[in-house]
Scaffold this motif. Structure first.
Motif, short mmCIF file in Angstrom:
data_model
loop_
_atom_site.label_atom_id
_atom_site.label_comp_id
_atom_site.label_asym_id
_atom_site.label_seq_id
_atom_site.Cartn_x
_atom_site.Cartn_y
_atom_site.Cartn_z
N ARG A 9 -9.61 -3.68 11.65
CA ARG A 9 -8.99 -4.69 10.78
C ARG A 9 -9.12 -6.06 11.43
O ARG A 9 -9.42 -6.19 12.63
CB ARG A 9 -7.53 -4.36 10.51
N GLU A 14 -5.38 2.34 7.17
CA GLU A 14 -5.33 1.53 5.96
C GLU A 14 -3.95 0.90 5.78
O GLU A 14 -3.82 -0.25 5.34
CB GLU A 14 -5.68 2.37 4.73
N ASP A 57 -7.27 7.80 8.66
CA ASP A 57 -7.71 6.85 7.65
C ASP A 57 -6.53 6.23 6.92
O ASP A 57 -6.50 5.02 6.66
CB ASP A 57 -8.62 7.55 6.63
N ARG A 73 -3.85 -1.96 8.12
CA ARG A 73 -4.77 -2.98 7.61
C ARG A 73 -4.10 -3.79 6.49
O ARG A 73 -4.14 -5.02 6.48
CB ARG A 73 -6.05 -2.31 7.11
N GLN A 74 -3.48 -3.07 5.57
CA GLN A 74 -2.83 -3.75 4.44
C GLN A 74 -1.59 -4.53 4.89
O GLN A 74 -1.34 -5.65 4.43
CB GLN A 74 -2.43 -2.71 3.39
N TYR A 128 0.85 -1.19 0.00
CA TYR A 128 0.00 0.00 0.00
C TYR A 128 0.88 1.23 0.00
O TYR A 128 1.92 1.26 0.66
CB TYR A 128 -0.91 0.00 1.23
#
Length: 410
Positions: free
Chosen positions: A181, A143, A139, A146-147, A127
């Motif tokens: 997540r 993310e 955010d 999460r990735q 990412y």
């Protein structure tokens, strides 16, 4: 609240208590705030060195880590570690400083310490996110985590422009990782039942163990399952240390002794391994001998990896820290596994082979590489952290070193 404080909130929610990075105006506020919180700020002698240290921390903790780099040359120096983290599937967050976003579209030449940094990292990252507006910080970082931690783990890149260094953003409650997540994942019950059926009915199962056990810190759960099965454990080159070399079920991949176990195996339980080229993709070479129709059970986080390198009879998709206990529990009432005589015979051969190699290590001058490793091993503690180079070094080390620890970084 200050954006630097919010970034630290997000890092600490993920269990991160160390910042790796060389102090620079772009991250001074972040580093000062981290010091006030009692976090560790570690500055390496070079950006590449500190990025590899962040990589090592992630492998040894099972948590994501973060490393910063000064815009331009500092960020460029992070690239070697970024490529390594990508290849080794290590969840490192590369927080790249950058000059003002105004420069991105400015029609000028020879800008000082400015280049389009993301394009150099994109091929290696899971990412790439740029904090265009301060309000996007949460955010984008979530993310990134999460990735980095979902499916096959890996590195991510977040760009932190100077525009936002001193900005204030809204103070919101900090979410725990499980709120945004997936942090645990068990296999489907039907898959567990199918795996138990194969293992309970096997005459000679084996376990193929890989690097994912290290990165996922699933050693304890893995050991409980392996000892319940009382079968050979064959670590891949990168999986060495999932159990000590001296454990009475371990026989390293690529030896004549592990080859004999593979030929006899009618069921393979693959855990934390990509079943990649060094392992002949699980279908060529030694795998063509003996029970060539042996069944395969595969514990794997990323569903897209199932069935690519070879056919899998029972895929168990999820986190190995969750699935290993599932299997151990499900097997207990079904069967008590007894240690097969072939395993004992093979381990006796393994012990004799290793001792013979050590006894025959040349005692010459200049010092023979094998002798150097033998003597170093004698002085090494059982909880040694092993960082091994490639090339001929790994050949000598693999032959002469008996590794008793867990953290094997190769």
């Amino acid at each position: 609240m200050a954006i630097s404080e919010r970034i630290l909130d997000l890092l600490q929610a993920e269990g991160i208590e160390t910042l790796w990075g060389i102090p620079d105006p772009g991250v001074q506020s972040l580093f000062h705030a981290a010091n006030r919180r009692g976090m560790k700020v570690v500055a390496g002698h070079h950006e590449s060195a500190q990025a590899f240290m962040a990589d090592a921390e992630a492998r040894m903790t099972g948590r994501p880590t973060i490393v910063t780099g000064n815009q331009g040359p500092g960020v460029a120096n992070l690239l070697p570690a970024a490529v390594s983290a990508s290849k080794e599937k290590v969840p490192v967050v590369f927080l790249a400083e950058q000059r003002s976003r105004f420069l991105d579209k400015q029609v000028r030449r020879a800008k000082f310490q400015y280049t389009d940094q993301p394009r150099f990292f994109e091929p290696a990252m899971k990412y790439v996110g740029i904090i265009e507006h301060a309000e996007q910080t949460e955010d984008i970082l979530r993310e990134a985590f999460r990735q980095a931690m979902t499916g096959t783990p890996g590195p991510v890149y977040v760009e932190y422009p100077q525009d936002h260094v001193n900005q204030q953003i809204e103070d919101k409650p900090v979410l725990a990782p499980e709120a945004y997540r997936l942090v645990s994942q068990k296999a489907e019950q039907s898959g567990i039942e199918a795996a138990v059926e194969l293992l309970a009915g096997a005459e000679f199962p084996i376990i193929l163990a890989g690097t994912g056990i290290h990165i996922g810190r699933g050693h304890d759960e893995f050991q409980q399952l392996a000892e319940a099965l009382q079968c050979p454990v064959i670590p891949s080159w990168g999986g060495r240390g999932v159990l000590p070399d001296t454990h009475d079920q371990v026989m390293p991949w690529g030896t004549e002794i592990s080859d004999e176990a593979i030929k006899a195996a009618d069921v393979v339980l693959a855990i934390g391994t990509g079943i990649g080229e060094p392992l002949k993709f699980g279908r060529g070479g030694i795998w063509e001998q003996g029970h060539a129709d042996r069944k395969w059970i595969y514990i794997e986080k990323d569903v897209l990896n199932i069935g690519v390198n070879r056919h899998i009879d029972v895929p168990l998709v999820g986190n190995l820290k969750d699935i290993c206990p599932q299997l151990t529990t499900a097997l207990a009432p079904r069967k008590t596994f007894e240690r097969p005589q072939l395993l004992s015979d093979l381990i006796d051969l393994m012990v004799a082979f290793r001792q013979g190699i050590i006894d025959e290590a040349p005692d010459t001058y200049p010092v023979h590489p094998g002798r150097m490793i033998v003597e170093a091993t004698r002085e090494s503690p059982d909880d040694l952290i092993m960082v091994r180079d490639g090339g001929c070094t790994c050949l000598w080390e693999g032959l002469y070193h008996i590794f008793k620890g867990r953290d094997y970084l190769a």
